[in-house]
Design an enzyme around this catalytic site. Structure first.
Site, PDB file in Angstrom:
ATOM      1  N   ALA A  66     -56.389  77.937  66.783  1.00  0.00           N
ATOM      2  CA  ALA A  66     -56.990  77.509  68.051  1.00  0.00           C
ATOM      3  C   ALA A  66     -56.323  76.222  68.536  1.00  0.00           C
ATOM      4  O   ALA A  66     -56.595  75.133  68.012  1.00  0.00           O
ATOM      5  CB  ALA A  66     -58.498  77.304  67.884  1.00  0.00           C
ATOM      6  N   ALA A 103     -55.345  72.484  78.705  1.00  0.00           N
ATOM      7  CA  ALA A 103     -54.195  72.198  77.849  1.00  0.00           C
ATOM      8  C   ALA A 103     -53.690  73.486  77.220  1.00  0.00           C
ATOM      9  O   ALA A 103     -54.245  73.959  76.231  1.00  0.00           O
ATOM     10  CB  ALA A 103     -54.580  71.199  76.757  1.00  0.00           C
ATOM     11  N   HIS A 158     -50.578  62.049  70.441  1.00  0.00           N
ATOM     12  CA  HIS A 158     -50.064  63.046  69.505  1.00  0.00           C
ATOM     13  C   HIS A 158     -50.742  62.984  68.138  1.00  0.00           C
ATOM     14  O   HIS A 158     -50.387  63.749  67.246  1.00  0.00           O
ATOM     15  CB  HIS A 158     -48.552  62.879  69.328  1.00  0.00           C
ATOM     16  N   TYR A 187     -47.258  67.488  65.035  1.00  0.00           N
ATOM     17  CA  TYR A 187     -45.919  67.768  64.521  1.00  0.00           C
ATOM     18  C   TYR A 187     -45.918  69.017  63.635  1.00  0.00           C
ATOM     19  O   TYR A 187     -44.933  69.756  63.598  1.00  0.00           O
ATOM     20  CB  TYR A 187     -45.394  66.547  63.771  1.00  0.00           C
ATOM     21  N   GLU A 208     -42.870  81.020  65.928  1.00  0.00           N
ATOM     22  CA  GLU A 208     -43.809  81.728  66.788  1.00  0.00           C
ATOM     23  C   GLU A 208     -43.082  82.377  67.959  1.00  0.00           C
ATOM     24  O   GLU A 208     -43.361  83.520  68.334  1.00  0.00           O
ATOM     25  CB  GLU A 208     -44.882  80.774  67.312  1.00  0.00           C
ATOM     26  N   ARG A 209     -42.129  81.657  68.528  1.00  0.00           N
ATOM     27  CA  ARG A 209     -41.392  82.197  69.670  1.00  0.00           C
ATOM     28  C   ARG A 209     -40.432  83.291  69.241  1.00  0.00           C
ATOM     29  O   ARG A 209     -40.186  84.232  69.994  1.00  0.00           O
ATOM     30  CB  ARG A 209     -40.697  81.051  70.401  1.00  0.00           C
ATOM     31  N   THR A 245     -44.797  79.097  78.448  1.00  0.00           N
ATOM     32  CA  THR A 245     -44.335  79.863  79.602  1.00  0.00           C
ATOM     33  C   THR A 245     -42.806  79.862  79.696  1.00  0.00           C
ATOM     34  O   THR A 245     -42.128  79.011  79.113  1.00  0.00           O
ATOM     35  CB  THR A 245     -44.899  79.275  80.906  1.00  0.00           C
TER      36      THR A 245
END
Length: 386
Positions: free
Chosen positions: A123, A129, A178, A232, A241-242, A364
């Site tokens: 999550a 965000a 961060h 991080y 993941e991409r 995106t």
């Protein structure tokens, strides 16, 4: 020729049979129900198809070669079962325990994740965000022996089915935007609530939900890694993941190509098959070439990932290219199907709406371009291409 080992080919053949007998026949019912039945995870776990990389002590094969997951993703796409988010569980969320968890956490969670008894989710996204994780507002306050979690998340895949959710939250009162912590939330924790399953444009069988946290007491034993470094940790996993997304997108593009090719060979227009029309041949030739070229880059990224050299920019390129090529192919597929392409009884229609999220999910296409563009104008880019 793509390079899979004999063991990987055996896994592919066995997994292909498993999908044909246990998953594909159930998909229509799961779409109508709005959720994949938990039994899918348990059955995959029983046969060793759910999580391959964990060590044998946790029930896995102990082989971290990403090509195993590539095979699983490609075969899942090939039979139109991508709404079953098994890779989210297996390769996107599960490795957080390996990379950042303690030995106690791995022993406590991984065996049931491997068997499919426990379903995982992560999550990060909030209403304000998404791609910009630094904008999240959920907070975790250090109370000594536990963290107090407050906030909400949205668009969480596996949100209803998940028994364990890794939640990212900002450290309360921290100076840096961060400074985040990753918390392991378990089903039944007081103050942890789920909203209704969200209605979406596509992927009806994939359970996507809102999550709400009201003074949830999360024990320190459920903290992943070092508090303050959560941002991080999330960044570290984004390249993979991409790549996971890119593998699925280009496999889905090839499936759409095959479906469209079969259709235009059978559909007659002005007394001859649609496949005989020059426009059809030119457009299909273009997409065939683009899909092949994108597949070559994806296979290259998989090799680089196995060697520990996959960068965030490489992952961004793979995701951007593959999601855009997939969308071009699906749009062409609907167009060449004509009116039939608008009917859900034809697979291309459902594939079209299901895939619209892919240029958004995990960052995106516009954010991918930002990532790539920033590197182009650095000294690192120049040295790479000199």
């Amino acid at each position: 020729m793509r390079c899979f080992t004999e063991d990987q080919i055996m896994v592919r053949d066995a997994y292909r049979k498993f999908l044909a007998s246990e998953i594909a026949p159930q998909m229509e019912g799961w779409r109508e129900a709005g959720i994949v039945d938990r039994s899918a995870f348990r059955k995959a776990g029983e046969l060793g198809f759910l999580m391959i990389w964990p060590d044998a002590e946790y029930g896995g094969m102990g082989d971290n070669d990403f090509r195993y997951e590539q095979i699983i993703i490609e075969e899942t796409a090939r039979v139109g079962c991508l709404e079953w988010y098994n890779t989210l569980h297996s390769r996107l969320v599960g490795p957080y325990f390996q990379r950042f968890g303690t030995s106690e956490q791995r022993a406590r969670f991984l065996p049931k994740c491997v068997s499919g008894e426990t379903i995982l989710a992560v999550a990060m996204t909030e209403p304000g965000a998404g791609s910009d994780l630094a904008g999240m507002r959920s907070t975790a306050e250090d109370m000594g022996d536990h963290f107090l979690l407050n906030g909400s998340k949205t668009y969480i895949s596996n949100g209803i089915n998940a028994d364990v959710v890794i939640v990212a939250a900002k450290l309360a009162a921290a100076d840096s935007k961060h400074a985040m912590v990753l918390l392991i939330l378990e089903r039944g924790m007081e103050g942890f609530e789920r909203g209704m399953k969200l209605k979406k444009m596509g992927l009806p069988a994939q359970d996507t939900a809102e999550l709400f946290f009201t003074n949830v007491k999360v024990p320190k034993s459920n903290v992943l890694g070092e508090p303050g470094k959560g941002f991080y940790y999330l960044m570290e996993g984004l390249a993979e993941e991409r790549l996971i997304g890119a593998v699925g997108y280009i496999a889905n593009a090839r499936r759409a190509f095959d479906i469209t090719r079969e259709y235009v060979m059978q559909r007659n227009l002005f007394g001859q098959p649609l496949s005989e029309q020059q426009n059809t041949q030119f457009r299909m030739a273009e997409l065939d070439a683009e899909i092949d070229m994108a597949q070559v880059y994806v296979d290259h990224c998989v090799s680089e990932h196995n060697a520990g050299r996959l960068t965030s920019t490489m992952g961004a390129k793979a995701k951007m290219i593959c999601s855009e090529v997939e969308w071009k192919m699906l749009d062409l597929g609907v167009q060449l199907h004509g009116g039939a392409g608008f009917m859900d009884e034809y697979p291309i229609s459902r594939m079209f709406t299901d895939a619209r999220i892919n240029r958004i999910y995990a960052g995106t296409s516009e954010v991918m371009r930002l990532i790539i563009g920033r590197e182009i104008f650095t000294q690192k880019y120049r040295s790479m291409h000199d």
